[in-house]
Design an enzyme around this catalytic site. Structure first.
Site, mmCIF file in Angstrom:
data_model
loop_
_atom_site.group_PDB
_atom_site.id
_atom_site.type_symbol
_atom_site.label_atom_id
_atom_site.label_comp_id
_atom_site.label_asym_id
_atom_site.label_seq_id
_atom_site.Cartn_x
_atom_site.Cartn_y
_atom_site.Cartn_z
ATOM 1 N N ASP A 19 48.658 102.929 -0.250
ATOM 2 C CA ASP A 19 48.966 104.445 -0.739
ATOM 3 C C ASP A 19 49.960 104.172 -2.290
ATOM 4 O O ASP A 19 50.757 103.340 -2.111
ATOM 5 C CB ASP A 19 50.020 105.075 -0.086
ATOM 6 N N THR A 48 48.002 109.612 -6.265
ATOM 7 C CA THR A 48 49.176 108.926 -7.064
ATOM 8 C C THR A 48 48.587 107.744 -7.775
ATOM 9 O O THR A 48 48.894 107.393 -9.026
ATOM 10 C CB THR A 48 50.025 108.649 -5.868
ATOM 11 N N THR A 49 47.505 106.930 -7.172
ATOM 12 C CA THR A 49 47.056 105.817 -8.071
ATOM 13 C C THR A 49 46.257 106.291 -9.181
ATOM 14 O O THR A 49 46.455 105.784 -9.942
ATOM 15 C CB THR A 49 45.912 105.173 -6.788
ATOM 16 N N ASP A 66 48.876 112.629 3.411
ATOM 17 C CA ASP A 66 48.126 112.902 2.177
ATOM 18 C C ASP A 66 47.001 113.981 2.393
ATOM 19 O O ASP A 66 46.893 114.753 1.591
ATOM 20 C CB ASP A 66 47.542 111.728 1.710
HETATM 21 P P1 ADP Z 1 44.467 108.126 -4.956
HETATM 22 O O1 ADP Z 1 45.980 107.781 -4.657
HETATM 23 O O2 ADP Z 1 44.592 108.408 -6.329
HETATM 24 O O3 ADP Z 1 44.267 109.374 -4.207
HETATM 25 P P2 ADP Z 1 42.631 106.803 -3.273
HETATM 26 O O4 ADP Z 1 42.574 105.482 -3.095
HETATM 27 O O5 ADP Z 1 42.830 107.942 -2.449
HETATM 28 O O6 ADP Z 1 43.650 107.090 -4.546
HETATM 29 O O7 ADP Z 1 41.198 107.115 -4.072
HETATM 30 C C1 ADP Z 1 40.842 108.558 -4.471
HETATM 31 C C2 ADP Z 1 39.713 108.479 -5.249
HETATM 32 O O8 ADP Z 1 38.675 108.105 -4.090
HETATM 33 C C3 ADP Z 1 39.320 110.000 -5.745
HETATM 34 O O9 ADP Z 1 38.675 109.850 -7.019
HETATM 35 C C4 ADP Z 1 38.281 110.467 -4.696
HETATM 36 O O10 ADP Z 1 37.352 111.199 -5.357
HETATM 37 C C5 ADP Z 1 37.561 109.053 -4.458
HETATM 38 N N1 ADP Z 1 36.689 109.011 -3.145
HETATM 39 C C6 ADP Z 1 37.094 109.772 -2.096
HETATM 40 N N2 ADP Z 1 35.963 109.541 -1.335
HETATM 41 C C7 ADP Z 1 34.927 108.919 -1.934
HETATM 42 C C8 ADP Z 1 33.791 108.519 -1.513
HETATM 43 N N3 ADP Z 1 33.104 108.546 -0.386
HETATM 44 N N4 ADP Z 1 32.793 107.592 -2.384
HETATM 45 C C9 ADP Z 1 33.359 107.625 -3.816
HETATM 46 N N5 ADP Z 1 34.664 108.005 -4.059
HETATM 47 C C10 ADP Z 1 35.432 108.657 -3.052
HETATM 48 MG MG MG Z 2 44.130 109.424 -2.100
#
Ligand code: ADP
Ligand code: MG
Length: 514
Positions: free
Chosen positions: A56, A89-90, A381
């Site tokens: 996270d 957040t990332t 989240d």
């Molecule tokens: P954040 O802290 O920004 O939420 P995450 O590590 O949760 O970072 O990643 C979020 C990103 O991953 C978003 O752009 C979301 O659309 C993407 N995402 C989620 N599930 C998938 C998937 N199955 N395939 C590709 N991208 C995905």
């Molecule tokens: Mg996320």
């Protein structure tokens, strides 16, 4: 002539700009590898040896103990993202870092900071309009909410549990506290308890507090409970001063003991007669009172924190009572069941059903502390995104598709913008590419190739994201795979990243007192 203390440090002009930009970029860089479903985790060890393992962004940046003031501003981007929408957040931090990187290039080409700032603001307006274009037309129903929750949890350490089954629990929780317009997110609590497999994670219609009964002989469970919440010391009144009594005969001693006994018995009888069968009190309960109430079949929990007492009162509809004389049936709260349960070394009180069921608790189980902690963050989240999506009714494609589409629109609009500001607007679009590029890099693909393929798929098909499903990574329409993010998460990320990056770029003088 010195106007500042000789020990204070001052950096000006380009030096100040580039050191701030570098610091900001470095912070964003540090979370880049955690983005997306194949993002890696980080292990953070603090000065006391406490270990946190997480994926996270906000948690990582918080634990990193960052000092540089410009770097701190990127941490704030993640914080405000967490605060406002609970996810992304990332993404926000990484976009902010790339906006800074692009700004650095522009500064080197002699584009003035003010021009960059104006261009970025203009581009962010265009971006927000482009997000609106991406919103899915279908209504946000349970299926879509489940997709939103699942997308936010994919790739998180869910302790072997599928994101899918957790997502269903999350949606159930959010639906449970849904009002006419708002989702009462505060009425959902996540309670973690180690000692079972994460499969045992369940939704409890009520609240859970870490408490055990005041006496062993009390019933472990009360159904149809009438609940009194007290802030009264149930024992012999002790004065603030230490008083000593001189007792010179056995009769006097017996009389004193009798007086005490009858005082204690009085309290116990008042409670027993009031009709309450479960009592939560923020103060002590004398053992004799506990034992008497145990005989009467009353379940008592003592020494609750003010917070827990408040939570129970508001959930069950009880009024907190500060003096026993005032205890009336009207003050009681209600629940279908109050149960004292034992989990290994921990004792928990469950207050479920009836009025208490306005609140819900996701009771998270997992084998180890690290598993439940990361599960708690992932579920937190997911609850936030599901609540956000339900409230606004707007979701957009994930997997980089929205960023590809926004960047495309921003680039097109840039052509119509006069002067050097155009360069800044284009740079903004380039900065957004970091999301699909990073998703690609984190799945082991070549980021440039992936970007090129995504753009051409976007051109020909419309929606195109880099979707991870199981072992496969494909370029396709994320809606087809249920990879969706709330539109507000994207909006907030763009807004807060733009704000922080432009603020940092505008600084050309850093004066640090010793
Ligand atoms: P954040 O802290 O920004 O939420 P995450 O590590 O949760 O970072 O990643 C979020 C990103 O991953 C978003 O752009 C979301 O659309 C993407 N995402 C989620 N599930 C998938 C998937 N199955 N395939 C590709 N991208 C995905
Ligand atoms: Mg996320």
């Amino acid at each position: 002539m010195f106007i500042m203390s000789e020990d204070s440090q001052r950096t000006q002009g380009r030096d100040a700009q580039s050191s701030n930009i570098m610091a900001g970029k470095a912070v964003a860089e540090s979370v880049r590898t955690t983005l997306g479903p194949r993002g890696m985790d980080k292990m953070l060890v603090d000065s006391s040896g406490e270990v946190v393992i997480t994926n996270d962004g906000a948690t990582i940046l918080e634990e990193m103990d960052i000092e540089h003031p410009a770097a701190q501003m990127i941490v704030e981007v993640a914080d405000s993202q967490e605060e406002e929408v609970g996810d992304g957040t990332t993404t926000a931090a990484v976009i902010a870092g790339n906006l800074l990187g692009e700004a650095e290039d522009l500064i080197e080409q002699d584009v003035h900071a003010t021009t960059i700032v104006e261009g970025y603001h203009e581009a962010s307006e265009i971006a927000l309009e482009a997000i609106a274009e991406q919103v899915q037309e279908a209504e946000v129903d349970d299926d879509v909410l489940t997709q939103v929750a699942e997308s936010s949890m994919t790739g998180k350490g869910t302790g072997g549990l599928t994101a899918e089954s957790l997502a269903e629990t999350v949606v159930e929780a959010v639906r449970h506290v849904e009002g006419d317009e708002k989702v009462a997110r505060d009425n959902i609590t996540v309670h973690t308890q180690i000692g079972a497999s994460s499969n045992a994670t369940e939704l409890v219609p009520g609240i859970i507090v870490d408490e055990d009964p005041a006496h062993d002989a009390m019933p472990a469970e009360v159904e149809d409970a009438s609940i009194a919440v007290l802030d009264v010391e149930l024992g012999v009144r002790t004065g603030d001063v230490d008083a000593e009594y001189a007792i010179d005969s056995i009769d006097q001693l017996n009389a004193a003991i009798d007086a005490e006994e009858s005082e204690v018995r009085g309290y116990a009888e008042t409670i027993a007669e009031s009709g309450a069968d479960v009592v939560f009190t923020s103060d002590d309960v004398d053992d004799r009172i506990s034992s008497f109430l145990a005989n009467e079949g009353v379940l008592v929990f003592e020494n609750l924190s003010n917070n827990d007492a408040g939570k129970i009162a508001s959930a069950t509809g009880a009024r907190r009572v500060g003096a026993l004389d005032d205890l009336e049936e009207d003050d009681f709260g209600a629940a279908d069941r109050v149960g004292a349960e034992n989990y290994g070394d921990d004792d928990l009180a469950f207050i479920e059903g009836g009025a208490a069921a306005d609140a819900v608790t996701v009771f998270v189980r997992g084998g180890t502390e690290h598993v439940v902690d990361e599960l708690e963050r992932a579920i937190g989240d997911a609850l936030d995104v599901a609540a956000t999506a339900l409230e606004s009714g707007e979701v957009v494609p994930g997997a980089g598709a929205t960023e590809i589409a926004i960047a495309d629109t921003v680039r097109q609009e840039a052509a119509g913008i006069e002067g050097r500001k155009q360069l800044a607007v284009t740079a903004f679009a380039d900065a957004l590419d970091v999301v699909p590029r990073t998703l690609a890099a984190n799945t082991g693909q070549d980021p440039i190739d992936a970007l090129v393929d995504l753009r051409s798929a976007h051109e020909s098909e419309g929606r195109a994201g880099l979707i991870t499903s199981g072992e496969d990574v494909t370029i396709d329409d994320p809606f087809e795979y249920g990879v969706v993010d709330p539109a507000d998460v994207k909006r907030e990320a763009i807004e807060s990243a733009t704000e922080a990056a432009t603020m940092i770029v505008r600084i050309d003088d850093v004066i640090a007192a010793e």
